[in-house]
Scaffold this active site. Structure first.
Site, PDB file in Angstrom:
ATOM      1  N   HIS A  13      10.075 -73.811  58.450  1.00  0.00           N
ATOM      2  CA  HIS A  13      11.350 -73.927  57.734  1.00  0.00           C
ATOM      3  C   HIS A  13      12.134 -75.163  58.148  1.00  0.00           C
ATOM      4  O   HIS A  13      12.912 -75.699  57.356  1.00  0.00           O
ATOM      5  CB  HIS A  13      12.204 -72.669  57.968  1.00  0.00           C
ATOM      6  CG  HIS A  13      12.809 -72.607  59.351  1.00  0.00           C
ATOM      7  ND1 HIS A  13      12.167 -72.025  60.432  1.00  0.00           N
ATOM      8  CD2 HIS A  13      13.990 -73.072  59.831  1.00  0.00           C
ATOM      9  CE1 HIS A  13      12.922 -72.119  61.498  1.00  0.00           C
ATOM     10  NE2 HIS A  13      14.035 -72.755  61.171  1.00  0.00           N
ATOM     11  N   HIS A  20      23.186 -76.778  69.015  1.00  0.00           N
ATOM     12  CA  HIS A  20      22.884 -75.355  68.875  1.00  0.00           C
ATOM     13  C   HIS A  20      21.875 -74.934  69.944  1.00  0.00           C
ATOM     14  O   HIS A  20      21.128 -75.742  70.460  1.00  0.00           O
ATOM     15  CB  HIS A  20      22.408 -74.979  67.471  1.00  0.00           C
ATOM     16  CG  HIS A  20      21.123 -75.591  66.999  1.00  0.00           C
ATOM     17  ND1 HIS A  20      20.836 -76.928  67.065  1.00  0.00           N
ATOM     18  CD2 HIS A  20      20.040 -75.027  66.407  1.00  0.00           C
ATOM     19  CE1 HIS A  20      19.644 -77.173  66.540  1.00  0.00           C
ATOM     20  NE2 HIS A  20      19.132 -76.024  66.143  1.00  0.00           N
TER      21      HIS A  20
END
Length: 313
Positions: free
Chosen positions: A115, A179
């Site tokens: 992804h 992140h």
């Protein structure tokens, strides 16, 4: 205009968590912008610099870079599954050119792309069977990492190859910004996690579902202030975006892996895909960033950025 750029964050959580409606609307507006940008540019070829999250590349053989001659999507998080439209002959020539510049790269005649690389293509073009794309893996999760200066030089070589091309080439960088999602680190991994990181190809549907559920649950807890992961760092994100806008790609060289881990999270290394993409565009000429979106979004476990850039006239 023969070259252009889209650099954007991705998140497997786009369809699995629920940020406030104004945040979702702002992200969708950013996606609408890049769709319009790509439609107007109308590329003949996409060069997609993407990371991987231990779905296609593992520690049994972890290259710093890999050019895909042929590729397929892994289908994680319901992303693109199956063959990808790769112009093999062009990919072969590109890899040879990179190597001729004294920059080693791996190649793959069966690259598995997750992804992290396919999501921008799905968002922008609706799939990976429309515009021809050469997928280029940039290691962004697995230590040891190449120096960022090396990533810059790699991207520069890619850009030099296409500088005088008669094709309209769109460079895409996918990932980041700050992140720290629940991706195991090899140094602290359990025995089962080490097995996954070393060779976790073709997981059972149950294993994949469990792994994905862990990430989704972490995101829900993170948004509620309950997850034990590093917070986002908007200050770091905005400083990185300023480096992108400045146009002096050598400034990327100042970033180090240890500092990125400490201040922006273990997955902030995905900005290496941005470094490669911006360096590729800069090799074609001076550029200007003509669109920028940024918002820290806990539900996506990401400092979420979207930019587009064009060559100066």
């Amino acid at each position: 205009m023969q070259q252009a750029l889209i650099a954007m964050s991705h998140s497997p959580l786009l369809e699995h968590t629920n940020p406030p409606e104004d945040v979702k609307a702002a992200v969708e507006a950013a996606f609408d912008h890049v769709r319009a940008f790509a439609k107007e540019f109308n590329p003949d070829l996409v060069i997609n610099f993407g990371p991987d999250h231990y779905n296609g590349f593992f520690y049994d053989l972890m290259p710093p870079f890999c050019v895909g001659y042929e590729a397929l999507g892994t289908g994680d998080y319901d992303s693109w599954s199956g063959p990808i439209n790769v112009p093999t002959n062009e990919a072969e020539k590109l890899a040879q050119y990179i190597i001729d510049q004294d920059i080693d790269t791996a190649i793959s005649r069966k690259m598995e792309v997750d992804h992290g690389a396919v999501q921008p293509m799905e968002i922008i073009f609706g799939g990976l069977d429309t515009v021809p794309v050469i997928p280029i893996f940039v290691n962004s999760v697995a230590r040891p990492f190449s120096k960022v200066s090396r990533v810059r030089k790699f991207g520069q070589a890619v850009g030099e190859y296409f500088k005088d091309s008669d094709k309209k080439v769109l460079f895409i960088g996918s990932g980041g910004l700050s992140h720290d999602p629940p991706v195991p680190q090899i140094a602290t991994a359990t025995e089962a996690q080490r097995a996954l990181l070393t060779n976790g190809r073709n997981p059972t549907p149950e294993a994949r579902a469990a792994r994905q559920a862990n990430t989704i649950n972490t995101a829900i807890k993170f948004a509620a202030g309950e997850a034990d992961i590093m917070d986002l760092n908007p200050e770091w994100d905005r400083a990185f975006l300023e480096v992108c806008k400045a146009g002096d790609v050598s400034a990327f060289d100042a970033y180090t892996a240890d500092e990125m881990d400490a201040v922006a999270g273990h997955s902030s290394h995905e900005v290496r895909t941005w470094v490669a993409a911006y360096s590729a565009l800069r090799a074609c000429g001076e550029y200007e960033v003509n669109y920028e979106f940024y918002k820290p979004i806990k539900e996506y476990i990401a400092g979420f950025g979207v930019t587009t850039a064009v060559l100066k006239k």
